[in-house]
Design an enzyme around this catalytic site. Structure first.
Site, mmCIF file in Angstrom:
data_model
loop_
_atom_site.group_PDB
_atom_site.id
_atom_site.type_symbol
_atom_site.label_atom_id
_atom_site.label_comp_id
_atom_site.label_asym_id
_atom_site.label_seq_id
_atom_site.Cartn_x
_atom_site.Cartn_y
_atom_site.Cartn_z
ATOM 1 N N LEU A 533 0.832 -1.216 0.000
ATOM 2 C CA LEU A 533 0.000 0.000 0.000
ATOM 3 C C LEU A 533 0.858 1.254 0.000
ATOM 4 C CD1 LEU A 533 -2.750 -0.951 2.609
ATOM 5 C CD2 LEU A 533 -3.089 -0.605 0.168
ATOM 6 N N GLY A 534 2.020 1.148 0.589
ATOM 7 C CA GLY A 534 2.871 2.326 0.648
ATOM 8 C C GLY A 534 4.138 2.044 1.413
ATOM 9 N N ARG A 535 5.077 2.978 1.322
ATOM 10 C CA ARG A 535 6.344 2.853 2.024
ATOM 11 C C ARG A 535 6.578 4.115 2.822
ATOM 12 N NH1 ARG A 535 10.423 -0.711 0.214
ATOM 13 N NH2 ARG A 535 9.440 -2.155 -1.250
ATOM 14 N N GLY A 536 7.029 3.951 4.039
ATOM 15 C CA GLY A 536 7.307 5.136 4.843
ATOM 16 C C GLY A 536 8.625 4.983 5.549
ATOM 17 N N ALA A 537 8.909 5.955 6.406
ATOM 18 C CA ALA A 537 10.176 5.965 7.111
ATOM 19 C C ALA A 537 10.329 4.707 7.977
ATOM 20 C CB ALA A 537 10.252 7.203 7.991
ATOM 21 N N PHE A 538 9.206 4.174 8.403
ATOM 22 C CA PHE A 538 9.296 3.094 9.374
ATOM 23 C C PHE A 538 9.142 1.710 8.765
ATOM 24 C CE2 PHE A 538 7.391 6.783 11.543
ATOM 25 C CZ PHE A 538 8.506 7.129 12.278
ATOM 26 N N GLY A 539 8.764 1.664 7.505
ATOM 27 C CA GLY A 539 8.600 0.351 6.917
ATOM 28 C C GLY A 539 7.585 0.341 5.799
ATOM 29 N N VAL A 541 3.979 -0.931 4.071
ATOM 30 C CA VAL A 541 2.627 -1.246 4.506
ATOM 31 C C VAL A 541 1.961 -2.133 3.465
ATOM 32 C CG1 VAL A 541 0.428 -0.299 5.278
ATOM 33 C CG2 VAL A 541 2.519 1.032 5.544
ATOM 34 N N ASP A 651 6.164 13.503 12.595
ATOM 35 C CA ASP A 651 6.244 13.323 11.145
ATOM 36 C C ASP A 651 4.892 13.589 10.485
ATOM 37 O OD1 ASP A 651 7.467 12.875 8.746
ATOM 38 O OD2 ASP A 651 7.459 10.687 8.899
#
Ligand SMILES: *[C@@H]1O[C@H](CO)[C@@H](O)[C@H](O)[C@H]1NC(C)=O
Ligand SMILES: *[C@@H]1O[C@H](CO)[C@@H](O)[C@H](O)[C@H]1NC(C)=O
Ligand SMILES: *[C@@H]1O[C@H](CO)[C@@H](O)[C@H](O)[C@H]1NC(C)=O
Length: 819
Positions: A533-539, A541, A651
């Site tokens: 679904l998506g990528r962020g700073a923490f990992g 999804v 964030d």
């Protein structure tokens, strides 16, 4: 300011006189218009100023028709005394507690099947009489003031006497559960705050109701005509008999007389009993034959002292919050203490608001200790709203104690007792018998903060959502509610189902509503981590489906920074996140903590991120965007101030704000910054956050506080206003690359039109949601100096129009700026 109000009052008085005069002028026309009292099916009246000839009773005493309200060509379908110049309405059409006000050109028709039907000039049905059975043959404007719809056999099908508004007339009775409702004010006929009710137990009571519901507070007056110890003594009906006597008729035939004393002749006088807009139930009379200037005479009224209602459960009081009620000729008059002013300058019964902001935070922010003056009011009390009681105490110590206490707004001292109170105060009144002193803290003018309350009392205090047009706001309110209930249900559903299923692993459950999943379970749920679904700073999804019933969609976040030996801290932080519940936050439903696998399971939100919504080709509407901004602000306020452990997001950006089915903004990824920073020192050498959104203190070795989120919120707010990313390196014009700089330059240069993305709606909005105001709020948020930034609470208040937004200073005065 006082001059201003004085002028307005004068203008109002003048208008009323003018109206009185013009209605006098219209009267003779009316009297001869129609005289037999009988109205045939098919007859109708049209609301026009020039010939609004009403349907008159045979004697000409009462008129039914369109009563001109005086302004804007509005009319009220009503019954009034046709022969006296006072504008005395005894009944009016009322729909959903609103007076059925009709625009010029509206018609009322007498129809066989629906009785009276009121329609606007466009044909829209504004009101109708509820004749449920029978076919109407004709209508009668009776000399008693009752308008009756009859069938062929002259049986009554509907009458105004059975559907009273605020007035009873001789010949009228009120059955059990029948009631009168006061109007809003002398000239606003919509339902007001008071009601007279003959309860099912026979007791006739006066109470305030909490609009817009019908919830009635404890009565402030009651006849106590219940069965008590004598069976049959309970009230059966409230009778206003044709001779002008007003009494509760008991089941056993006994009478409880309301009005005592001399009775005037009902033949020679008009008599009425009205529940006034200020809560006084009173009987009046007016001679039928008169010359000159005669008006209504008060014969009787209850309660004796409406100011003296000092029970917590009897509601806010006749004068509203923070006001002082004084009795004058048995009627309440309302005033404000010094340092307070009327919420609505045209309506003293609406209560008062402080002209200054008081609170612990505000007190602390001020650099001086000399913030307040003390106003002493003798014999003025607010019987409720106290939070501390000190005894035995002296007046001096009482004053001092309140002065030192940032929660305290006023202290009342009497008989060695000191009651410390906070706002809002209710049921304030003057009572000389009490021999009390009230010490009021009034903020000195020159120390008010940058956000002082609104100087313009005409600005309405409304919530964000009220800016929408009504239909939309209903849908929105419903959808917010539905989505909130849905997320609550998802969270709770998980909780219960997994509790059942995993009895054995119950010790794994955190001290919250979170459930623990095994890695395998999540692997299955996400089909082997297939759909990203998506990528962020923490990992990263992934989308998944947990098999409960027909399956619940979730978003599973695989944390990529594994925290060493942080087992306990991980759980502590998770339980903090798990305890958050707010309609503007994404709900965390569970987690997985298996060796190196750390995953978080969130509810799935269908409409993606704010980023994709905002930066798409078709721009969302202004109202929708503002609604989202308000939602984000409220979610942050909750994280900062309202959950048990403060959560700083660190964030905030459009990628971390998700939209649910109803486009309600939901903040995600909160609590993670702290979770993943645990093994780092608290000097914050590593910057958390995303370029373009991070506050300057990250670079300056300054302490990190909740104000970093305020900064990021300011940037996001600008993006929402301008539908543009905060940093746009592709922009051909260099001065436009950094949104915050560009907006401030345009703002300062008075050229905001260059940055705003608006739609037609904006023109129709009221002052509060004006784009310029939102830009100003955003500029306050992006101040380099964290102490100049408002708290999220203040941001929400500014967005809601509760506090005024002042002109912001330059956000970064010490850096060289582009442009
Ligand atoms: C008016 O009402 C009274 C009492 O209900 C009734 O006796 C009288 O006939 C009515 N008058 C007309 C014109 O219907
Ligand atoms: C009367 O008061 C109600 C409620 O405060 C308000 O909505 C309505 O607009 C008012 N009507 C008029 C004619 O002022
Ligand atoms: C009205 O009530 C008074 C007091 O109970 C009574 O004396 C009088 O006869 C009544 N009048 C009528 C017309 O019933």
């Amino acid at each position: 300011m006082p001059n201003n109000i004085g002028a307005r009052k004068l203008a109002m008085a003048f208008t009323i006189r003018l109206l009185l005069f013009s209605s006098l002028f219209l009267l003779p026309v009316s009297v001869f218009a129609q005289t037999n009292g009988g109205i045939a099916v098919g007859d109708f009246l049209t609301a026009t100023a020039a010939n609004s000839s009403p349907w008159l009773s045979p004697s000409g005493d009462f008129a039914f028709g369109f009563f001109p309200l005086g302004s804007n060509d509005l009319f009220l379908l009503s019954i009034w005394y046709a022969k006296i110049p006072d504008r005395t309405i005894v009944w009016n059409a009322d729909r959903d507690n609103e007076a059925a006000v009709a625009p010029k050109g509206s018609t009322v028709n007498l129809t066989a099947n629906s009785g009276l039907v009121l329609r606007s000039p466009q044909g829209e049905e504004l009101w109708k009489s509820e004749t449920s059975v029978g076919v109407v043959a004709n209508g009668v404007m009776n000399d008693t003031g009752n308008f009756v719809l009859q069938d062929r056999n002259s049986e009554s099908l509907w009458e105004t006497f059975n559907n009273p508004t605020d007035t009873m007339l001789p010949g009228q009775t009120l059955e059990r559960s029948g009631k009168l409702s006061s109007r809003q004010s002398e000239t606003n006929y919509s339902k007001g705050r008071f009601q007279l009710l003959l309860q099912e137990d026979g007791n006739l009571v006066l109470s305030t109701i909490n609009l817009p519901t019908n919830f009635a507070n404890e009565p402030y007056y009651a006849t106590d005509t219940t069965s008590g110890t004598v069976a049959g003594s309970e009230g059966k009906e409230l009778v206003f008999n044709v001779s002008g006597y007003l009494y509760v008729l008991r089941e056993n035939g006994g009478k409880y007389n309301l009005a005592v004393g001399e009775v005037v002749s009902a033949r020679d006088n008009y008599i009425r009993a009205t529940l006034n807009f200020d809560g006084i139930f009173a009987q009046y009379y007016h001679p039928k034959n008169f010359t000159g200037n005669v008006s209504w005479t008060l014969r009787w009224s209850e309660p004796d002292d409406i100011c003296q209602r000092n029970r917590e459960d009897s509601g806010v009081g006749v004068c509203g919050y923070n006001s002082i009620c004084t009795l004058k000729d048995k009627r309440p008059t309302c005033g404000c203490p010094k340092g307070f002013s009327l919420l609505d300058p045209n309506d003293p019964y609406r209560g008062c608001k402080p002209d200054f902001i008081q609170g612990c935070e505000e007190d602390e922010l001020s650099r001086t200790n000399d913030l307040y003056d003390v106003e002493v009011l003798t014999n003025t009390v607010w019987p409720t709203s106290d939070y501390v009681r000190l005894y035995p105490f002296t007046a001096e110590k009482c004053n001092e104690s309140c002065f030192q206490d940032c929660l305290c707004s006023v202290a009342v001292f009497r008989d060695e007792t000191c009651w410390k109170k906070k706002l809002p105060l209710s049921n304030g009144r003057v009572d000389v018998s009490l021999n009390s002193e009230a010490f009021f803290k009034v903020r000195k003018d020159n120390t008010t903060l940058q956000f002082s309350p609104m100087p313009n009392p005409d600005d309405k205090k409304k919530k964000c959502s009220n800016t929408l047009i009504p239909v939309e706001s209903v849908i929105l309110a419903t959808s917010i509610f539905v989505s909130f209930m849905f997320s609550a249900a998802v969270c709770l559903g998980f909780f219960f189902i997994f509790r059942k299923k995993q009895v054995r692993s119950i010790k794994n459950m955190l001290d919250s509503n979170l459930c623990s999943f095994s890695y395998r379970e999540l692997q299955e749920a996400t089909n082997g981590f297939k759909e990203e679904l998506g990528r962020g700073a923490f990992g990263v999804v992934y989308k998944g489906t947990i098999k409960i019933g027909s399956g619940v969609q979730v978003a599973v976040k695989k944390l990529n920074c594994v925290i060493q030996d942080g087992e306990k801290e991980f759980k502590t932080e998770l339980s903090v996140i798990g305890k958050t519940h707010h309609k503007n936050l994404v709900c965390l439903v569970g987690y997985c903590d298996e060796g190196q696998h750390r995953l978080l399971v969130y509810e799935f939100l269908s409409n993606g991120t704010l980023a994709s919504f905002l930066f798409a080709d078709t721009k969302p509407s202004w109202t929708q965007r503002i609604e989202i901004a308000c939602g984000v602000a409220k979610g942050l306020l909750y994280l900062h101030e309202e959950c048990s452990t403060q959560v700083i997001h660190c964030d905030i950006k459009p990628q971390n704000i998700l939209l649910d089915d109803y486009y309600t903004a939901r903040i995600s990824d909160f609590g993670l910054a702290k979770l993943l920073m645990m093994n780092q020192s608290h000097t914050h050498t590593a910057i958390r956050g995303t370029k373009g959104y991070v506050a300057p203190e990250w670079f300056r070795n300054m302490p990190i506080t909740a104000k970093v989120d305020v900064y990021s919120f300011g940037v996001v707010l600008l993006e929402i206003i301008c539908c543009r990313r905060s940093v746009d390196v592709d922009n051909s014009r260099e001065e436009r690359a950094i949104l915050t700089d560009w907006v401030y330059d345009c703002y300062r240069g008075g050229m905001l039109d260059a940055v705003l993305v608006l739609d037609n709606e904006v023109q129709a909005l009221d002052d509060r949601m004006k784009p310029e105001k939102l830009v100003m709020i955003a500029i306050w948020c992006i101040q380099d100096d964290p102490s100049l930034r408002p708290t999220m609470r203040k941001v929400v208040q500014m967005l809601e129009g509760v506090v005024e937004v002042h002109v912001p200073p330059c956000p970064s005065p010490y850096t060289t700026r582009t442009g």
